[in-house]
Design a protein around this motif. Sequence first.
Motif, short mmCIF file in Angstrom:
data_model
loop_
_atom_site.label_atom_id
_atom_site.label_comp_id
_atom_site.label_asym_id
_atom_site.label_seq_id
_atom_site.Cartn_x
_atom_site.Cartn_y
_atom_site.Cartn_z
N ILE A 11 0.84 -1.20 0.00
CA ILE A 11 0.00 0.00 0.00
C ILE A 11 0.87 1.25 0.00
CG2 ILE A 11 -1.66 1.35 1.36
CD1 ILE A 11 -2.89 -1.01 -0.10
N ARG A 12 1.87 1.26 0.86
CA ARG A 12 2.77 2.43 0.94
C ARG A 12 3.49 2.67 -0.39
NH1 ARG A 12 5.13 0.97 5.17
NH2 ARG A 12 3.86 2.20 6.58
N GLU A 13 4.01 1.60 -0.99
CA GLU A 13 4.72 1.73 -2.26
C GLU A 13 3.79 2.17 -3.38
OE1 GLU A 13 7.95 1.90 -4.75
OE2 GLU A 13 7.96 1.64 -2.57
N LEU A 14 2.60 1.60 -3.42
CA LEU A 14 1.61 1.98 -4.42
C LEU A 14 1.29 3.48 -4.30
CD1 LEU A 14 -0.64 1.49 -6.53
CD2 LEU A 14 -2.11 0.79 -4.63
N ARG A 15 1.03 3.90 -3.09
CA ARG A 15 0.68 5.30 -2.85
C ARG A 15 1.81 6.23 -3.27
NH1 ARG A 15 1.44 8.71 1.11
NH2 ARG A 15 2.29 7.22 2.60
N LYS A 16 3.05 5.87 -2.92
CA LYS A 16 4.20 6.70 -3.29
C LYS A 16 4.38 6.77 -4.80
CE LYS A 16 6.91 6.21 0.92
NZ LYS A 16 8.17 5.69 1.49
N ARG A 17 4.23 5.63 -5.47
CA ARG A 17 4.39 5.63 -6.93
C ARG A 17 3.32 6.46 -7.62
NH1 ARG A 17 6.59 -0.25 -9.01
NH2 ARG A 17 8.17 -0.50 -7.40
N LEU A 18 2.15 6.52 -7.01
CA LEU A 18 1.08 7.35 -7.57
C LEU A 18 1.22 8.82 -7.16
CD1 LEU A 18 -1.96 4.98 -6.98
CD2 LEU A 18 -0.98 5.64 -9.19
N LEU A 58 -4.06 -0.86 -9.59
CA LEU A 58 -2.75 -1.30 -10.06
C LEU A 58 -2.77 -1.66 -11.54
CD1 LEU A 58 -1.49 -3.37 -7.06
CD2 LEU A 58 -0.18 -1.61 -8.20
N MET A 59 -3.85 -2.25 -12.01
CA MET A 59 -3.93 -2.66 -13.41
C MET A 59 -3.99 -1.46 -14.35
SD MET A 59 -3.46 -5.73 -13.58
CE MET A 59 -2.95 -6.61 -12.15
N LYS A 60 -4.33 -0.29 -13.85
CA LYS A 60 -4.37 0.93 -14.66
C LYS A 60 -2.99 1.58 -14.75
CE LYS A 60 -9.12 2.02 -13.41
NZ LYS A 60 -9.97 2.96 -12.67
#
Length: 80
Positions: A11-18, A58-60
């Motif tokens: 979740i943290r990594e996803l949020r940072k990448r976005l 994530l798929m987007k």
Amino acid sequence: MTERPKFSNLIRELRKRLGLSQEQLARQLGVSFQTVNRWENGRAIPSPMGMKLIEQLLMKMPTQDQELWEQYLSEQEPNR
């Protein structure tokens, strides 16, 4: 119990990448800020619906970012 830290890292990594705050990610997923905060801090894991929303997000994303989900799933497979 070992699933929570792994998922919180996702979740943290996803949020940072976005480039999103917890509040912005919560709005994008249609959940509360507190929910994202609990996920990211390892105090809770998403419901099946929450997992589906995260997977759709994530798929987007570009292919290299989609690998986050694959890494998470492959780490979790032996526990299932």
